[in-house]
Design a protein around this motif. Structure first.
Motif, mmCIF file in Angstrom:
data_model
loop_
_atom_site.group_PDB
_atom_site.id
_atom_site.type_symbol
_atom_site.label_atom_id
_atom_site.label_comp_id
_atom_site.label_asym_id
_atom_site.label_seq_id
_atom_site.Cartn_x
_atom_site.Cartn_y
_atom_site.Cartn_z
ATOM 1 N N HIS A 88 1.737 25.433 7.334
ATOM 2 C CA HIS A 88 1.393 25.481 5.909
ATOM 3 C C HIS A 88 2.164 24.384 5.195
ATOM 4 N N ASP A 89 1.429 23.414 4.698
ATOM 5 C CA ASP A 89 2.015 22.325 3.918
ATOM 6 C C ASP A 89 1.743 22.654 2.451
ATOM 7 N N THR A 90 2.777 23.103 1.754
ATOM 8 C CA THR A 90 2.631 23.590 0.378
ATOM 9 C C THR A 90 2.017 22.547 -0.542
ATOM 10 N N THR A 91 2.483 21.315 -0.465
ATOM 11 C CA THR A 91 1.992 20.266 -1.351
ATOM 12 C C THR A 91 0.531 19.949 -1.080
ATOM 13 N N LEU A 92 0.178 19.789 0.188
ATOM 14 C CA LEU A 92 -1.227 19.497 0.518
ATOM 15 C C LEU A 92 -2.137 20.671 0.164
ATOM 16 N N ALA A 93 -1.658 21.899 0.378
ATOM 17 C CA ALA A 93 -2.469 23.066 0.034
ATOM 18 C C ALA A 93 -2.712 23.132 -1.474
ATOM 19 N N GLN A 128 0.808 -1.218 0.000
ATOM 20 C CA GLN A 128 0.000 0.000 0.000
ATOM 21 C C GLN A 128 0.842 1.268 0.000
ATOM 22 N N TYR A 129 2.148 1.137 0.073
ATOM 23 C CA TYR A 129 3.006 2.316 0.024
ATOM 24 C C TYR A 129 2.985 2.847 -1.405
ATOM 25 N N ALA A 130 2.505 4.068 -1.576
ATOM 26 C CA ALA A 130 2.363 4.667 -2.905
ATOM 27 C C ALA A 130 3.614 5.424 -3.335
ATOM 28 N N GLY A 131 4.448 5.790 -2.373
ATOM 29 C CA GLY A 131 5.621 6.584 -2.714
ATOM 30 C C GLY A 131 5.228 7.999 -3.086
ATOM 31 N N ARG A 132 6.061 8.623 -3.896
ATOM 32 C CA ARG A 132 5.827 10.007 -4.290
ATOM 33 C C ARG A 132 5.068 10.028 -5.621
ATOM 34 N N LEU A 133 3.808 10.385 -5.560
ATOM 35 C CA LEU A 133 2.971 10.464 -6.754
ATOM 36 C C LEU A 133 2.888 11.920 -7.225
ATOM 37 N N SER A 134 2.671 12.098 -8.509
ATOM 38 C CA SER A 134 2.502 13.455 -9.036
ATOM 39 C C SER A 134 1.231 14.066 -8.441
ATOM 40 N N LEU A 135 1.160 15.379 -8.449
ATOM 41 C CA LEU A 135 -0.027 16.073 -7.961
ATOM 42 C C LEU A 135 -1.252 15.684 -8.786
#
Length: 178
Positions: free
Chosen positions: A161-166, A120-127
Motif C-alpha cells: 500500500h503506497d499511501t501517496t499513490l493511492a 526531467q526530474y520533477a522532485g516532490r510535487l504537491s498532490l
C-alpha cells in the motif's frame, strides 16, 4: 556470465517485457518510489508532460525482483536500457535488495534511479500538481491516468500500500484538481 536480478517498483512490476526465471517480492533500502519524473515520451509529451515513477533517494521501497538466466542477461539489459533510458533520466545502478519470500536471500539488483540533476526530474510535487499533470497527459504508451491506476492496482495486488499513490489514484478517479 552470471545471472541478473532486476528490481521493479513501477511498470516493471506489471509489464516487465523480458523473460525471467523467477519473480519474487523484494525490498530496497535507501530509495523510495515517487512520481518524480516528467514523462515526455511514454506517458506525456513536451507540451503536456506526464509523471512517471522514479526510485528516488531515501527511505525504502517494496517491489518485485526478477531473476534472469545468464543466457538472457545481455538481451535483458539491452531491452531495459532502450526502455528506461530514452532520455537518460534514470541512472542504472546495482543496489542490495532483500527478497521477501521468507528465504532470507539478499541479492544485488539492477535498479533505475531518478537522476536528480536531469531536467526531467520533477522532485516532490504537491498532490494537486500531480493530479493536474496526470489528468492531462498521454504519450506513446497510453494515458498517464492508466499508468497511475495500473501501478496502484498492481501494488495493492502485491500487498503493497503506497499511501501517496493511492491518494492520487482516488483523486484522479474523481477527476479532482484543486
Amino acid at each position: 556470465m552470471s545471472e541478473l536480478w532486476v528490481f521493479g517498483y513501477g511498470s516493471l512490476m506489471w509489464q516487465p517485457g523480458f523473460d525471467f526465471a523467477e519473480r519474487v517480492p523484494a525490498a530496497v533500502v535507501g530509495a523510495h518510489r515517487a512520481l518524480c519524473i516528467y514523462s515526455f515520451h511514454h506517458r506525456g509529451t513536451i507540451e503536456r508532460p506526464g509523471l512517471v515513477l522514479g526510485l528516488d533517494e531515501g527511505g525504502a521501497c517494496q517491489g518485485v525482483a526478477y531473476r534472469v538466466e545468464p543466457a538472457q542477461r545481455n538481451a535483458t539489459l539491452a531491452y531495459l536500457r532502450e526502455r528506461e533510458q530514452i532520455t537518460a533520466v534514470y541512472v542504472e545502478a546495482t543496489k542490495p535488495a532483500s527478497l521477501l519470500d521468507r528465504s532470507g536471500r539478499e541479492i544485488e539488483a539492477v535498479c533505475y534511479m531518478a537522476d536528480r540533476k536531469h531536467p526531467q526530474y520533477a522532485g516532490r510535487l504537491s498532490l494537486d500538481r500531480q493530479a493536474e499533470l496526470v489528468l492531462a497527459a498521454a504519450g506513446l504508451s497510453g494515458t498517464n491516468i492508466d499508468y497511475v491506476l495500473n501501478t496502484v492496482r498492481h501494488l495493492e495486488e502485491a500487498g503493497v500500500h503506497d499511501t501517496t499513490l493511492a491518494a492520487l489514484a482516488a483523486r484522479i478517479m474523481r477527476g479532482e484538481v484543486s
